[in-house]
Design a protein around this motif. Structure first.
Motif, PDB file in Angstrom:
ATOM      1  N   ARG A 116      33.280   2.153  65.736  1.00 28.13           N
ATOM      2  CA  ARG A 116      33.111   3.525  65.252  1.00 28.13           C
ATOM      3  C   ARG A 116      33.291   4.541  66.377  1.00 28.13           C
ATOM      4  N   ALA A 133      36.339   7.209  66.335  1.00 23.41           N
ATOM      5  CA  ALA A 133      35.958   8.621  66.252  1.00 23.41           C
ATOM      6  C   ALA A 133      36.512   9.405  67.430  1.00 23.41           C
ATOM      7  N   THR A 140      38.565   9.723  60.972  1.00 25.28           N
ATOM      8  CA  THR A 140      37.416  10.053  60.131  1.00 25.28           C
ATOM      9  C   THR A 140      37.307   9.002  59.029  1.00 25.28           C
ATOM     10  N   ALA A 141      36.259   9.132  58.208  1.00 29.32           N
ATOM     11  CA  ALA A 141      36.034   8.210  57.080  1.00 29.32           C
ATOM     12  C   ALA A 141      36.090   6.757  57.547  1.00 29.32           C
ATOM     13  N   ALA A 166      40.043   3.672  58.152  1.00 34.59           N
ATOM     14  CA  ALA A 166      39.790   5.038  58.636  1.00 34.59           C
ATOM     15  C   ALA A 166      40.967   5.891  58.251  1.00 34.59           C
ATOM     16  N   GLY A 224      42.178  12.400  60.992  1.00 32.78           N
ATOM     17  CA  GLY A 224      41.635  13.702  60.642  1.00 32.78           C
ATOM     18  C   GLY A 224      42.666  14.805  60.706  1.00 32.78           C
TER      19      GLY A 224
END
Length: 281
Positions: free
Chosen positions: A195, A199, A204-205, A278, A281
């Motif tokens: 994560r 990130a 994101t997600a 993921a 973004g």
């Protein structure tokens, strides 16, 4: 091919390890094919999608991605010359034309900003020397909202081949060869690490779902033992032992694997992986 930053892995996958995987690609697919459908479903590939396959090896998942997007294209990226030669030959033999393969380092290779709708990897994203750089480069290559889907091993003890190899402790210098958190098979085994890396790269997600599949490791226990001892981890252990210890190890491993024989004699071992998804973004 651009400058290679991940030099240790480049040497490994163009040496005995890459040659072994290229030569035994059908066997490795028998081990790992159970993850193909979950991976490709999670990537949501179809229609005219452009897909990047990271650490594509001999191109099994690259070809499958191309077939799911008949109006699109799939590019396989890998450090290994031997495996990419096999990938090109297999794509040609299968008549898959909307696919290409290139040798390069995911940490540095120029992929083109927003050039892909999806990026996938089946057991190919754990070997980055600099995962932040690699995933940052991959994120830039995806269009906004583009999808990332990875399969990577979870905890070593949840994988049958690791249990089989560690059963040889006391015969071979097993030590802690399946370490987590370092470049190698289990570098992405810890969810918090995954994560944080994704990130930081702009994804994101981010989600991790535990996924399991049985793979076929050999025609019988003896064949599976020989195969396991010929893999990179197996060679790492046997090359540090004398001939009598290697003989004992083969016998002990064969005995361990007999408990995993199916009625037809083939050996099935459970692999437990994270299916990581993921979005850019």
């Amino acid at each position: 091919m651009t400058v290679i930053a991940n030099t240790a892995q480049e040497q490994a996958w163009n040496g005995p390890e890459g040659a072994h995987w290229a030569r035994h690609q059908d066997r490795w697919n028998a081990v790992n094919d159970g993850f193909n459908a979950p991976l490709l479903d999670a990537a949501r590939i179809g229609g005219s999608h452009r897909t990047l396959d990271i650490g594509c090896g001999a191109g099994r998942t690259t070809r499958l991605a191309a077939l799911r997007a008949p109006l699109g294209h799939a590019l396989g990226l890998d450090l290994s010359g031997p495996m990419l030669s096999e990938a090109r030959a297999r794509a040609a033999a299968d008549g898959v034309r909307n696919v290409a393969f290139t040798r390069g380092d995911a940490q540095t290779h120029p992929l083109g900003a927003g050039a892909f709708d999806a990026a996938i990897s089946r057991y190919g994203a754990m070997f980055f020397a600099d995962p932040e750089a690699a995933f940052g480069n991959i994120a830039r290559a995806l269009r906004p909202g583009g999808r990332l889907a990875l399969v990577c091993p979870s905890a070593p003890g949840l994988n049958g081949w690791v249990t089989a190899m560690t059963s040889l402790r006391g015969i071979l210098p097993v030590g802690d060869f399946a370490r987590t958190g370092e470049p190698g098979m289990f570098s992405l085994a810890e969810p918090a690490r995954v994560r944080a890396v994704l990130a930081a790269a702009g994804f994101t997600a981010i989600a991790l779902d535990e996924t399991r599949a049985y793979g076929t490791w050999g025609r019988d226990a003896a064949d599976a033992a020989d195969f396991l001892l010929a893999t990179g981890p197996g060679r790492h252990l046997t090359e540090r032992a004398d001939a009598p210890a290697r003989t004992r190890a083969r016998a002990a491993l064969t005995d361990h694997l007999r408990a995993h024989e199916r009625p037809d004699g083939t050996v099935a071992l459970l692999s437990t992986a994270w299916l990581v998804t993921a979005e850019r973004g």
